[in-house]
Design a protein around this motif. Sequence first.
Motif, PDB file in Angstrom:
ATOM      1  N   SER A 148     -41.871  16.528 -31.217  1.00  0.00           N
ATOM      2  CA  SER A 148     -42.589  17.542 -30.441  1.00  0.00           C
ATOM      3  C   SER A 148     -43.902  17.903 -31.126  1.00  0.00           C
ATOM      4  CB  SER A 148     -41.736  18.801 -30.278  1.00  0.00           C
ATOM      5  OG  SER A 148     -40.516  18.526 -29.624  1.00  0.00           O
ATOM      6  N   ASP A 210     -37.902  23.248 -27.759  1.00  0.00           N
ATOM      7  CA  ASP A 210     -39.112  23.099 -26.941  1.00  0.00           C
ATOM      8  C   ASP A 210     -39.293  24.257 -25.961  1.00  0.00           C
ATOM      9  OD1 ASP A 210     -39.763  20.779 -28.243  1.00  0.00           O
ATOM     10  OD2 ASP A 210     -39.583  19.461 -26.497  1.00  0.00           O
ATOM     11  N   HIS A 248     -36.040  11.857 -26.353  1.00  0.00           N
ATOM     12  CA  HIS A 248     -36.439  13.193 -26.794  1.00  0.00           C
ATOM     13  C   HIS A 248     -35.781  14.260 -25.923  1.00  0.00           C
ATOM     14  CE1 HIS A 248     -39.089  16.245 -28.567  1.00  0.00           C
ATOM     15  NE2 HIS A 248     -39.207  16.730 -27.344  1.00  0.00           N
ATOM     16  N   GLN A 249     -35.760  14.025 -24.610  1.00  0.00           N
ATOM     17  CA  GLN A 249     -35.167  15.016 -23.719  1.00  0.00           C
ATOM     18  C   GLN A 249     -33.672  15.156 -23.944  1.00  0.00           C
ATOM     19  OE1 GLN A 249     -37.091  17.027 -21.992  1.00  0.00           O
ATOM     20  NE2 GLN A 249     -35.271  18.210 -21.451  1.00  0.00           N
ATOM     21  N   GLU A 253     -32.012  18.764 -24.783  1.00  0.00           N
ATOM     22  CA  GLU A 253     -30.927  19.316 -23.962  1.00  0.00           C
ATOM     23  C   GLU A 253     -29.680  19.557 -24.805  1.00  0.00           C
ATOM     24  OE1 GLU A 253     -30.470  16.663 -20.666  1.00  0.00           O
ATOM     25  OE2 GLU A 253     -32.381  17.260 -19.740  1.00  0.00           O
TER      26      GLU A 253
END
Length: 262
Positions: A148, A210, A248-249, A253
Amino acid sequence: MYRVSHSPQKQERNMKIGVIGTGNIGGTLARKLSEAGHKVKIANSRGVDGVRGFAGEINAEPTDIRGAVTDVEAVILSIPLPALSSLPDGLFDHLPPHVPVIDTSNYYPGLRDAPITALDNGQTESEWVQEQIGHPVVKAFNNILADSLADLGQSQGSRGRLAVAVAGDHPDAVQTAMSLVNDTGFDPVFSGTIAESWRQQPCTPCYCCDWEAPVMLRALALARKGEGQARLPQLYASFATLGDAPSHQDIIENNRAINWPV
């Protein structure tokens, strides 16, 4: 108590910044701050020759660890907590009190770090770091993933800009750290004193999720002392379920599911 710096001041002049540690966070910060126009000196445990190639790549000055705290206006300390014991004795003794040391560290017992009794007994990480180095610190850049930090920064005022928490006891040092957060592409959110910086430690609601600034503020308020540390085993266990190459997501999550209290 917690607040967003609605008008973080972008540094109008080049600052001299020493960075100790060239891992995922320290190396990324050195690169981004150099790109922002600051005069960056970098060091790690391998000496001048160990950082010379990377320094040339990012237009920074290679130096040894003592050089990174000499003739600078801010120091970024970005090494694992166990490595603090290997720093030269008295490293920060001659660093002027007004020069902030920005601590990016996190404690990962049972995964990377050997047990540290004081932290296991509940002492806040950055309070412990201050004791080890003999200089006040500002806690920042510890609650954002390296990916990030490297890829998701945006210009000030951009819609969807992510936030980074900043804790510290001295207003001028905090303001300097906030301006550097802004320079790297993120909204700085003040999270309180160093004694309160447990609110941004691993597995708290604001840790590596994030969040934009409004949600970061909610996350800081929801944190309960000790709960983050108690959730660490769940985080470690979750790594196996993410597979060898999570997106990354997927990681974000997963962190949100574990860190945000139900």
